[in-house]
Design an enzyme around this catalytic site. Structure first.
Site, PDB file in Angstrom:
ATOM      1  N   GLY A 224       0.815  -1.202   0.000  1.00 48.05           N
ATOM      2  CA  GLY A 224       0.000   0.000   0.000  1.00 48.05           C
ATOM      3  C   GLY A 224       0.853   1.260   0.000  1.00 48.05           C
ATOM      4  O   GLY A 224       1.903   1.330  -0.642  1.00 48.05           O
ATOM      5  N   SER A 225       0.404   2.256   0.760  1.00 49.45           N
ATOM      6  CA  SER A 225       1.068   3.565   0.728  1.00 49.45           C
ATOM      7  C   SER A 225       2.456   3.573   1.348  1.00 49.45           C
ATOM      8  O   SER A 225       3.196   4.539   1.174  1.00 49.45           O
ATOM      9  CB  SER A 225       0.186   4.604   1.413  1.00 49.45           C
ATOM     10  N   THR A 226       2.845   2.515   2.076  1.00 46.86           N
ATOM     11  CA  THR A 226       4.229   2.477   2.546  1.00 46.86           C
ATOM     12  C   THR A 226       5.184   2.429   1.358  1.00 46.86           C
ATOM     13  O   THR A 226       6.330   2.867   1.453  1.00 46.86           O
ATOM     14  CB  THR A 226       4.490   1.269   3.472  1.00 46.86           C
ATOM     15  N   PHE A 227       4.685   1.911   0.215  1.00 46.46           N
ATOM     16  CA  PHE A 227       5.530   1.852  -0.981  1.00 46.46           C
ATOM     17  C   PHE A 227       5.756   3.229  -1.584  1.00 46.46           C
ATOM     18  O   PHE A 227       6.673   3.410  -2.391  1.00 46.46           O
ATOM     19  CB  PHE A 227       4.915   0.919  -2.027  1.00 46.46           C
ATOM     20  N   LYS A 228       4.955   4.210  -1.195  1.00 47.17           N
ATOM     21  CA  LYS A 228       5.171   5.573  -1.689  1.00 47.17           C
ATOM     22  C   LYS A 228       6.522   6.119  -1.239  1.00 47.17           C
ATOM     23  O   LYS A 228       7.045   7.063  -1.836  1.00 47.17           O
ATOM     24  CB  LYS A 228       4.036   6.486  -1.225  1.00 47.17           C
TER      25      LYS A 228
END
Length: 483
Positions: A224-228
């Protein structure tokens, strides 16, 4: 005449002698083959009691925390043929780490360090021979800090939600905590009653919550957004973006070549926020656009710099490789940039994202065993910090750290991880609005932001309305590590 009769008699004798010699050669050859190549199979045969009796006829070494508490030790059974059994202190708390040793199987550290724990390691045997003492297993001291491990497991258990938490020392790679919930009691596997052991194994394997699964190391989750964090690193490293650069963040973004729209979970300013603000409030469409601009190859290169798609990593427990997808179309690239395609990561990998940023861009190889010590106190093996890979430059790491601190400030998505008086850097992810994808909550964080001492990764499975608990777990682990 006599000579011809003797020759006639000797001829059959010679034939018999040759036959016996050939049979003896075949017998010796077969014994050699069995001894050289067949012994491992015979020793592993469950009908062979001798290796099992030998395995439990002396104490194994202890498994200790970094603080010195023995969490796995041997005790006399008081009767034969198995003279020693295993005892696990606070079994559920440490089960994903210690594993267990049973009649026919071992897992965890019990398996990974079996040679030294059992005394079969060459160094251990040589020391015993020199001192003319019975062979005893060596003790294995872990990097696990009791307070941090307890905070991680207790926080997970209090939610009642399946998940995992990992804490690392970013400067060394030492694993400070490794918790998986639900867990199990490894003492259930120490019985020498075969029927009872089989029933226990069957029951735990059939339990729907999968307590035997080490979620921290062997379960893959959509990041999810941790990959941002990875997408931002790729954007800044490309030279095409700066933290203050304006990015396109429409309310809805149509994925190229599809009728599908990607939406933002929150308002993203005036649809032209800075990269830093988009990171703080986690604008999906902004980072999807960044991913489309960069292209899949740059994103993949950056992901692999953090450890995605790396060969199997052992710490020494085996870990499941985190992955970033191979060839993708543009729509898939946009989704991958926000962690919503086929990206998958273990909770260990989620912690490693922060650990790399915290350590000025250098990711240290995670390790779980601090030292191996003989019963007389002498050390035969000691671990040391080893660089694993360079994720980003030192300059870029400092920029990313500054951006991550905004996430725990007012208006950010990770305020639940904030600690009064301590600057916490973080990136959160709550996957609950993505069609066709199960809901997860994740956080990667480190603290203190200016002088990092701990990096954490936490994942909760299907948390529903309690997704924000993931930040509270991260905060509890960080506070325990800094106490």
């Amino acid at each position: 005449m006599a000579g011809s009769r003797v020759r006639g008699i000797n001829l059959p004798l010679r034939r018999v002698a040759k036959l016996c010699a050939a049979m003896l050669f075949v017998l010796l050859a077969h014994i050699t083959v069995v001894q050289a190549f067949g012994s491992p199979v015979l020793n592993a045969d469950r009908r062979n009691e001798r290796p099992l009796i030998a395995r439990f006829d002396h104490p194994r070494g202890d498994i200790l925390t970094y603080d010195g508490t023995a969490i796995a030790t041997s005790r006399p059974t008081g009767h034969g043929p198995y003279l020693y059994g295993r005892l696990y202190k606070s079994g559920e708390l440490y089960a994903p780490i210690t594993g267990y040793v049973s009649l026919h199987r071992s897992t965890g550290i019990e398996q990974a360090q079996d040679a030294v724990l059992s005394g079969d390691d060459t160094k251990v045997k040589v020391r015993s021979m020199v001192r003319e003492e019975p062979v005893e297993g060596a003790d294995v001291r872990l990097t696990i800090r009791e307070r941090v491990q307890w905070a991680a497991y207790r926080s997970l258990k209090e939610t009642g939600i399946p998940g995992a938490a990992v804490a690392l020392d970013p400067a060394t790679g030492a694993v400070l905590a490794l918790a998986s919930y639900p867990s199990y009691d490894p003492n259930a596997f120490t019985t020498f009653d075969r029927d009872r052991l089989a029933a226990t194994t069957r029951r735990l394997k059939q339990t729907s919550s999968q307590p035997l699964l080490n979620r921290a190391l062997n379960r893959l989750y959509p990041p999810g957004s941790t990959f941002k964090l990875v997408t931002t690193a790729a954007a800044l490293a490309s030279g095409e973006y700066t933290p203050s650069a304006l990015v396109d963040a429409p309310t809805r973004l149509r994925l190229p070549g599809t009728p599908t729209y990607l939406e933002n979970a929150v308002a993203c300013g005036d649809a032209r926020p800075t990269l830093t603000y988009a990171f703080q409030v986690s604008c999906n469409t902004a980072f999807a656009n960044v991913g489309l601009q960069l292209g899949q190859d740059l994103l993949r290169d950056q992901a692999e710099a953090f450890g995605f798609n790396a060969p199997r990593l052992t710490i020494p427990l085996a870990t499941t490789p985190s992955r970033y997808p191979p060839a993708m179309d543009r729509a898939q690239t946009a989704l991958a940039a926000v962690g919503h395609h086929d990206n998958r990561a273990t909770p260990l990998m989620i912690a490693m994202l922060s650990a790399a940023v915290a350590n000025n861009g250098v990711l240290m190889r995670p390790y779980l065993v601090d030292e191996v010590r003989l019963p007389d106190g002498s050390i035969i093996n000691r671990a040391g910090p080893v660089p694993y890979r360079t994720a980003v430059s030192t300059t870029l790491a400092k920029v990313l750290a500054a951006m991550m601190t905004t996430v725990t400030h007012k208006g950010g998505t990770g305020t639940g991880a904030a600690i009064p008086g301590v600057e916490v850097a973080a990136k959160t992810a709550i996957l609950e609005t993505v069609p066709g994808m199960e809901d997860y909550a994740l956080v990667t964080a480190f603290a203190p932001a200016d002088t990092p001492e701990v990096a954490v990764g936490v994942v909760l499975e299907h948390p529903g309305s309690r997704a924000n608990a993931v930040a509270s777990i991260a905060r509890a682990v960080i506070e325990a590590a800094l106490a």
